[in-house]
Design a protein around this motif. Structure first.
Motif, short mmCIF file in Angstrom:
data_model
loop_
_atom_site.label_atom_id
_atom_site.label_comp_id
_atom_site.label_asym_id
_atom_site.label_seq_id
_atom_site.Cartn_x
_atom_site.Cartn_y
_atom_site.Cartn_z
N ALA A 67 35.39 32.08 76.64
CA ALA A 67 34.51 30.92 76.45
C ALA A 67 33.09 31.37 76.12
N ASP A 68 32.44 30.61 75.25
CA ASP A 68 31.03 30.88 74.96
C ASP A 68 30.19 30.60 76.20
N LEU A 69 29.12 31.37 76.35
CA LEU A 69 28.30 31.31 77.55
C LEU A 69 27.18 30.29 77.42
N PRO A 70 26.87 29.57 78.52
CA PRO A 70 25.64 28.78 78.51
C PRO A 70 24.44 29.73 78.49
N LEU A 71 23.31 29.25 77.99
CA LEU A 71 22.13 30.08 77.81
C LEU A 71 20.96 29.57 78.64
N VAL A 72 20.30 30.47 79.34
CA VAL A 72 19.01 30.20 79.97
C VAL A 72 17.93 30.91 79.16
N ALA A 104 24.25 33.68 79.76
CA ALA A 104 23.44 34.51 78.88
C ALA A 104 21.98 34.14 79.13
N VAL A 105 21.08 35.11 79.01
CA VAL A 105 19.66 34.86 79.24
C VAL A 105 18.86 35.43 78.07
N ALA A 106 17.92 34.63 77.58
CA ALA A 106 16.97 35.09 76.57
C ALA A 106 15.58 35.02 77.17
N THR A 107 14.88 36.13 77.25
CA THR A 107 13.49 36.13 77.66
C THR A 107 12.65 36.22 76.39
N ILE A 141 27.39 32.72 72.52
CA ILE A 141 26.61 31.71 73.26
C ILE A 141 27.03 30.32 72.80
N ASP A 142 27.08 29.39 73.74
CA ASP A 142 27.40 28.00 73.43
C ASP A 142 26.14 27.31 72.92
N ALA A 143 26.11 26.96 71.64
CA ALA A 143 24.92 26.36 71.02
C ALA A 143 24.59 24.97 71.55
#
Length: 354
Positions: A67-72, A104-107, A141-143
């Motif tokens: 599954a695609d990951l939710p993103l923070v 998933a995390v994007a800083t 990532i889940d868009a």
């Protein structure tokens, strides 16, 4: 923090003192959570042309299944004085918190006010979201499940992303090609919002301070907005002399009743940003019929650490026009993750992010 100290050595006068004062950001504790097997870190991804301001880092956990990951998305505060916020200790700690929970995390970094003035920073926030959505498939990532969080000026970025999520293109914004900059849920920690009310509210309520004001042109807000004189444009004035320009930087000015759920958090003992800033954001979005909650922590200063699991806190929440208030402890990271999970689950499959 080291990156602020390095930044300060290159600046002079009052800006040095202000950068030091407002660089009091959090180093977030890592709570016990089920560990994932491995986290892949991809650094210095360019989402725009202004380097290093337009860079982000991705943290991708190796979790079971396909599954695609939710993103923070996280942005650390710096009073808009740093263009390398993604490298802060607080950003890395948040990445550890949420990759351990299967996100998933994007800083992200955005341009500092030394490099560009508002609305550049708002445009950068939205450009980063669009880039992440356009490359979501590439990174698993889940868009449709994007959460945005941040503290201080990063809280401002969070609120700005949230309140402009239903707007495809802002005035002066370039590079918009049909990809949405919407996020589905937002958690701003002690965000500056209504710059024009800060000093008057702090003075009227005898709030703790470290001896600086927000109205002068040398303040972080004054330097961000830039209020030039008509006769001598090189001479800057108080933001009170440019109310329309200043209000454009207020996330609440974009509230129209179609905002995403928000959880706003602030300390009554914050010496840098008066707590009315979070209250005004909460009231603006709930008055327009949106779902939101606000947590006020009496003992908390300008720190995420002071808020997480604080001994005493009051949380007001509004949904469907009905508000309730609960007194207890400050939220844990698990509580915040639950808020994200519930609201991202609602958004999943609705295509709101496309």
């Amino acid at each position: 923090m080291q990156w602020i100290a390095h930044h300060q050595r290159r600046r002079s006068g009052v800006l040095l003192a202000l950068a030091a004062a407002l660089a009091v950001t959090s180093s977030t504790p890592v709570a016990a959570a089920p560990p994932v097997r491995e986290v892949t870190e991809i650094t210095d991804l360019a989402y725009g042309p202004a380097v290093p301001g337009n860079l982000l880092d991705l943290y991708l956990p190796d979790v079971p299944g396909n599954a695609d990951l939710p993103l923070v998305i996280w942005h650390s505060g710096s009073a808009w004085f740093s263009n390398s916020a993604k490298d802060s200790g607080g950003a890395v700690a948040v990445a550890e918190e949420f990759t351990a929970r299967g996100y998933a995390v994007a800083t992200i970094s955005i341009r500092s006010s030394f490099d560009a003035r508002f609305p550049a920073q708002g445009h950068d926030v939205r450009a980063a979201v669009r880039w992440l959505r356009e490359h979501a498939d590439q990174y698993g990532i889940d868009a449709d499940r994007f959460a945005f969080m941040g503290n201080s000026s990063g809280g401002w970025a969070t609120a700005f992303a949230a309140t402009t999520s239903d707007i495809m293109t802002l005035p002066g914004e370039t590079g918009v090609d049909g990809t949405s900059s919407a996020v589905q849920v937002a958690v701003p920690f002690f965000p500056p919002t209504d710059f024009l009310s800060m000093d008057a509210f702090a003075a009227a309520n005898d709030l703790p301070s470290q001896g600086f004001l927000h109205d002068p042109p040398t303040s972080p807000e004054g330097f961000l907005v830039e209020c030039p004189g008509e006769v001598f444009p090189s001479v800057l004035f108080s933001i009170q002399d440019c109310p329309e320009q200043t209000e454009a930087a207020d996330p609440t000015s974009y509230v129209d009743g179609d905002e995403v759920p928000m959880w706003v958090l602030h300390g009554l003992s914050d010496p840098l940003l008066p707590y009315n800033q979070s209250e005004l954001l909460y009231e603006a979005t709930t008055d327009a019929g949106n779902e939101a909650r606000i947590t006020i922590v009496p003992s908390a200063g300008h720190s995420v650490d002071d808020i997480i699991e604080a001994e005493a806190a009051t949380t007001r929440s509004s949904r469907g026009g009905h508000e309730k208030s609960v007194t207890g402890t400050g939220p844990s990271w698990d509580d915040i993750e639950h808020f994200l999970h519930v609201n991202l689950a609602r958004a999943r499959g609705q295509g709101r992010g496309r």
